[in-house]
Motif scaffolding. Structure first.
Motif, PDB file in Angstrom:
ATOM      1  N   SER A  13      25.492  35.707  50.399  1.00 43.20           N
ATOM      2  CA  SER A  13      24.168  36.338  50.394  1.00 43.20           C
ATOM      3  C   SER A  13      24.196  37.762  50.938  1.00 43.20           C
ATOM      4  O   SER A  13      23.209  38.483  50.826  1.00 43.20           O
ATOM      5  CB  SER A  13      23.179  35.500  51.204  1.00 43.20           C
ATOM      6  OG  SER A  13      23.576  35.451  52.552  1.00 43.20           O
ATOM      7  N   VAL A  14      25.304  38.192  51.510  1.00 47.47           N
ATOM      8  CA  VAL A  14      25.406  39.527  52.094  1.00 47.47           C
ATOM      9  C   VAL A  14      25.811  40.570  51.061  1.00 47.47           C
ATOM     10  O   VAL A  14      25.329  41.699  51.070  1.00 47.47           O
ATOM     11  CB  VAL A  14      26.402  39.527  53.276  1.00 47.47           C
ATOM     12  CG1 VAL A  14      26.606  40.924  53.822  1.00 47.47           C
ATOM     13  CG2 VAL A  14      25.918  38.578  54.361  1.00 47.47           C
ATOM     14  N   PHE A  21      33.131  46.748  53.064  1.00 48.47           N
ATOM     15  CA  PHE A  21      34.291  45.910  53.371  1.00 48.47           C
ATOM     16  C   PHE A  21      35.410  46.762  53.957  1.00 48.47           C
ATOM     17  O   PHE A  21      36.043  46.387  54.947  1.00 48.47           O
ATOM     18  CB  PHE A  21      34.770  45.170  52.126  1.00 48.47           C
ATOM     19  CG  PHE A  21      35.982  44.321  52.369  1.00 48.47           C
ATOM     20  CD1 PHE A  21      35.905  43.182  53.151  1.00 48.47           C
ATOM     21  CD2 PHE A  21      37.205  44.659  51.819  1.00 48.47           C
ATOM     22  CE1 PHE A  21      37.018  42.397  53.388  1.00 48.47           C
ATOM     23  CE2 PHE A  21      38.326  43.885  52.047  1.00 48.47           C
ATOM     24  CZ  PHE A  21      38.234  42.751  52.838  1.00 48.47           C
ATOM     25  N   TYR A  22      35.632  47.932  53.397  1.00 43.04           N
ATOM     26  CA  TYR A  22      36.649  48.848  53.913  1.00 43.04           C
ATOM     27  C   TYR A  22      36.340  49.223  55.361  1.00 43.04           C
ATOM     28  O   TYR A  22      37.226  49.208  56.220  1.00 43.04           O
ATOM     29  CB  TYR A  22      36.738  50.102  53.043  1.00 43.04           C
ATOM     30  CG  TYR A  22      37.631  51.155  53.641  1.00 43.04           C
ATOM     31  CD1 TYR A  22      39.017  51.065  53.524  1.00 43.04           C
ATOM     32  CD2 TYR A  22      37.098  52.225  54.356  1.00 43.04           C
ATOM     33  CE1 TYR A  22      39.842  52.012  54.092  1.00 43.04           C
ATOM     34  CE2 TYR A  22      37.919  53.180  54.931  1.00 43.04           C
ATOM     35  CZ  TYR A  22      39.285  53.068  54.793  1.00 43.04           C
ATOM     36  OH  TYR A  22      40.098  54.011  55.369  1.00 43.04           O
ATOM     37  N   GLN A  23      35.093  49.566  55.642  1.00 44.91           N
ATOM     38  CA  GLN A  23      34.700  49.951  56.992  1.00 44.91           C
ATOM     39  C   GLN A  23      34.866  48.780  57.971  1.00 44.91           C
ATOM     40  O   GLN A  23      35.285  48.973  59.111  1.00 44.91           O
ATOM     41  CB  GLN A  23      33.258  50.469  57.016  1.00 44.91           C
ATOM     42  CG  GLN A  23      33.075  51.798  56.332  1.00 44.91           C
ATOM     43  CD  GLN A  23      33.886  52.902  56.988  1.00 44.91           C
ATOM     44  OE1 GLN A  23      34.066  52.936  58.198  1.00 44.91           O
ATOM     45  NE2 GLN A  23      34.383  53.809  56.169  1.00 44.91           N
ATOM     46  N   LEU A  24      34.533  47.567  57.536  1.00 42.05           N
ATOM     47  CA  LEU A  24      34.706  46.384  58.370  1.00 42.05           C
ATOM     48  C   LEU A  24      36.180  46.200  58.719  1.00 42.05           C
ATOM     49  O   LEU A  24      36.529  45.980  59.885  1.00 42.05           O
ATOM     50  CB  LEU A  24      34.179  45.146  57.646  1.00 42.05           C
ATOM     51  CG  LEU A  24      34.366  43.815  58.355  1.00 42.05           C
ATOM     52  CD1 LEU A  24      33.477  43.739  59.590  1.00 42.05           C
ATOM     53  CD2 LEU A  24      34.077  42.672  57.419  1.00 42.05           C
ATOM     54  N   GLU A  38      34.873  34.371  45.595  1.00 41.38           N
ATOM     55  CA  GLU A  38      33.701  33.518  45.794  1.00 41.38           C
ATOM     56  C   GLU A  38      32.765  34.066  46.874  1.00 41.38           C
ATOM     57  O   GLU A  38      31.760  33.450  47.197  1.00 41.38           O
ATOM     58  CB  GLU A  38      34.129  32.087  46.155  1.00 41.38           C
ATOM     59  CG  GLU A  38      34.824  31.349  45.042  1.00 41.38           C
ATOM     60  CD  GLU A  38      36.279  31.760  44.875  1.00 41.38           C
ATOM     61  OE1 GLU A  38      36.902  32.217  45.865  1.00 41.38           O
ATOM     62  OE2 GLU A  38      36.799  31.645  43.766  1.00 41.38           O
ATOM     63  N   GLY A  39      33.104  35.198  47.482  1.00 40.52           N
ATOM     64  CA  GLY A  39      32.247  35.802  48.487  1.00 40.52           C
ATOM     65  C   GLY A  39      32.516  35.335  49.898  1.00 40.52           C
ATOM     66  O   GLY A  39      31.703  35.550  50.794  1.00 40.52           O
ATOM     67  N   GLU A  40      33.644  34.678  50.120  1.00 38.39           N
ATOM     68  CA  GLU A  40      33.993  34.241  51.467  1.00 38.39           C
ATOM     69  C   GLU A  40      34.832  35.326  52.144  1.00 38.39           C
ATOM     70  O   GLU A  40      35.622  36.007  51.505  1.00 38.39           O
ATOM     71  CB  GLU A  40      34.792  32.947  51.427  1.00 38.39           C
ATOM     72  CG  GLU A  40      34.007  31.777  50.889  1.00 38.39           C
ATOM     73  CD  GLU A  40      34.849  30.532  50.773  1.00 38.39           C
ATOM     74  OE1 GLU A  40      34.268  29.456  50.895  1.00 38.39           O
ATOM     75  OE2 GLU A  40      36.059  30.631  50.557  1.00 38.39           O
TER      76      GLU A  40
END
Length: 54
Positions: A13-14, A21-24, A38-40
């Motif tokens: 849902s995010v 994602f790169y910044q994370l 699958e978004g996990e």
């Protein structure tokens, strides 16, 4: 204590963008982070973490 077990989070849902994602990953460069189709989000401990099974 850091264990050698990975953590899987459901982020469907995010909808992280590639840049988010790169910044994370960049902000948490001690950890190995992968995103599945699958978004996990799979967060693996740093190399050399303590294995709780030993």
């Amino acid at each position: 204590m850091i264990t050698a077990e990975s953590i899987t989070l459901n982020l469907k849902s995010v909808n992280l963008s590639d840049e988010q994602f790169y910044q994370l990953c960049h902000s948490n460069d001690d950890w190995r982070i992968e995103q599945t189709a699958e978004g996990e989000l799979i967060i693996m401990p740093p190399i050399g973490a303590i294995n709780s099974l030993s």
